[in-house]
Each structure stands twice: as structure tokens, then as C-alpha cells.
Scaffold this motif. Sequence first.
Motif, PDB file in Angstrom:
ATOM      1  N   UNK A   1       0.853  -1.191   0.000  1.00 15.57           N
ATOM      2  CA  UNK A   1       0.000   0.000   0.000  1.00 15.57           C
ATOM      3  C   UNK A   1       0.889   1.241   0.000  1.00 15.57           C
ATOM      4  N   UNK A   2       0.489   2.235  -0.806  1.00 14.97           N
ATOM      5  CA  UNK A   2       1.225   3.495  -0.872  1.00 14.97           C
ATOM      6  C   UNK A   2       0.259   4.621  -0.569  1.00 14.97           C
ATOM      7  N   UNK A   3       0.720   5.592   0.244  1.00 13.31           N
ATOM      8  CA  UNK A   3      -0.096   6.738   0.625  1.00 13.31           C
ATOM      9  C   UNK A   3       0.547   8.012   0.105  1.00 13.31           C
ATOM     10  N   UNK A   4      -0.273   8.911  -0.437  1.00 12.80           N
ATOM     11  CA  UNK A   4       0.229  10.195  -0.913  1.00 12.80           C
ATOM     12  C   UNK A   4      -0.714  11.294  -0.453  1.00 12.80           C
ATOM     13  N   UNK A   5      -0.179  12.291   0.280  1.00 13.41           N
ATOM     14  CA  UNK A   5      -0.972  13.408   0.765  1.00 13.41           C
ATOM     15  C   UNK A   5      -0.902  14.579  -0.215  1.00 13.41           C
ATOM     16  N   UNK A   6      -1.915  15.430  -0.148  1.00 13.31           N
ATOM     17  CA  UNK A   6      -1.929  16.677  -0.912  1.00 13.31           C
ATOM     18  C   UNK A   6      -2.790  17.682  -0.194  1.00 13.31           C
ATOM     19  N   UNK A   7      -2.649  18.953  -0.569  1.00 17.77           N
ATOM     20  CA  UNK A   7      -3.524  19.983  -0.038  1.00 17.77           C
ATOM     21  C   UNK A   7      -2.900  20.926   0.973  1.00 17.77           C
ATOM     22  N   UNK A   8      -1.663  20.675   1.359  1.00 18.78           N
ATOM     23  CA  UNK A   8      -1.027  21.579   2.305  1.00 18.78           C
ATOM     24  C   UNK A   8      -0.731  22.935   1.685  1.00 18.78           C
ATOM     25  N   UNK A   9      -0.372  23.894   2.529  1.00 15.75           N
ATOM     26  CA  UNK A   9      -0.044  25.215   2.034  1.00 15.75           C
ATOM     27  C   UNK A   9       0.014  26.228   3.143  1.00 15.75           C
ATOM     28  N   UNK A  10       0.024  27.482   2.747  1.00 14.36           N
ATOM     29  CA  UNK A  10       0.086  28.602   3.686  1.00 14.36           C
ATOM     30  C   UNK A  10      -1.292  29.235   3.801  1.00 14.36           C
ATOM     31  N   UNK A  11      -1.733  29.455   5.043  1.00 15.11           N
ATOM     32  CA  UNK A  11      -3.042  30.048   5.275  1.00 15.11           C
ATOM     33  C   UNK A  11      -2.949  30.957   6.495  1.00 15.11           C
ATOM     34  N   UNK A  12      -3.791  31.985   6.528  1.00 15.96           N
ATOM     35  CA  UNK A  12      -3.820  32.871   7.688  1.00 15.96           C
ATOM     36  C   UNK A  12      -4.628  32.255   8.811  1.00 15.96           C
TER      37      UNK A  12
END
Length: 123
Positions: A1-12
Motif C-alpha cells: 500500500x502506498x499513501x500520498x498526501x496533498x492539499x497543504x499550504x500557507x493560510x492565515x
Amino acid sequence: VRLVESGGGLVQAGGSLTLSCEASGNTFDMDDMSWYRQVSGKERELVATATTDGRGIDYSDAVRGRFTISRDIDKNTLTLQMTNLKPEDTGTYYCSAEVWRPAGATRKPVQIWGPGTLVTVSS
């Protein structure tokens, strides 16, 4: 099984972000899935967990009421909706899954991790 995250970033501070985790491979052996986060120099901490059927949900006290975890069993995805973000939510967020692996004559759960996605909340 392989996991890949997305959606991070900079927010106030006070803003929102949604993280996604996509699982691929032999996902039939997956059990509970979770989100963890880690700040440099500190231990990785559990943020939220969803059971295999997606119905059993639990949150850390630090995020309860602000974050929502959801799991799509058919699409093999795990989502973390984060609202009212605070600077202390800053860190690298990791998707994790328990995967049952052969262990001699039986099987045992092994925890696997994605590479992580960075969330930065500015004050």
C-alpha cells in the motif's frame, strides 16, 4: 500500500484548508486510517482517526470541533477538513494506515506512512 498526501499550504489564522490522502496498491488489507502531524523537534502526534468502515471517528482534544476527518472506502481516500486554523496547527501532516501483513503463520498490522504535506498557519 502506498499513501500520498496533498492539499497543504500557507493560510492565515482563522482560515481553512483541506488535506487529502490517496491510497493505492493492495488496499484490501488496510484497516484504520489516521492523520498525524509533526513540528520540527517534537514528537509526531495523532490528529484524527477513521476506522475501516469510516464510521468510527476520533479526534485529539487540540482539533476537536475544528477539524473533520472523512474516509471514502470506494475511492480509497482520506480527507481532513481543517477550519478556524491556528498558528499552533502549523506542521507537517502525515497520512497513516494500518495494513495487515503476513507474519509467519499469521498476520500482524503494520503502520505505513505517506511522505507528508506541510501546513503553515500565519498569525
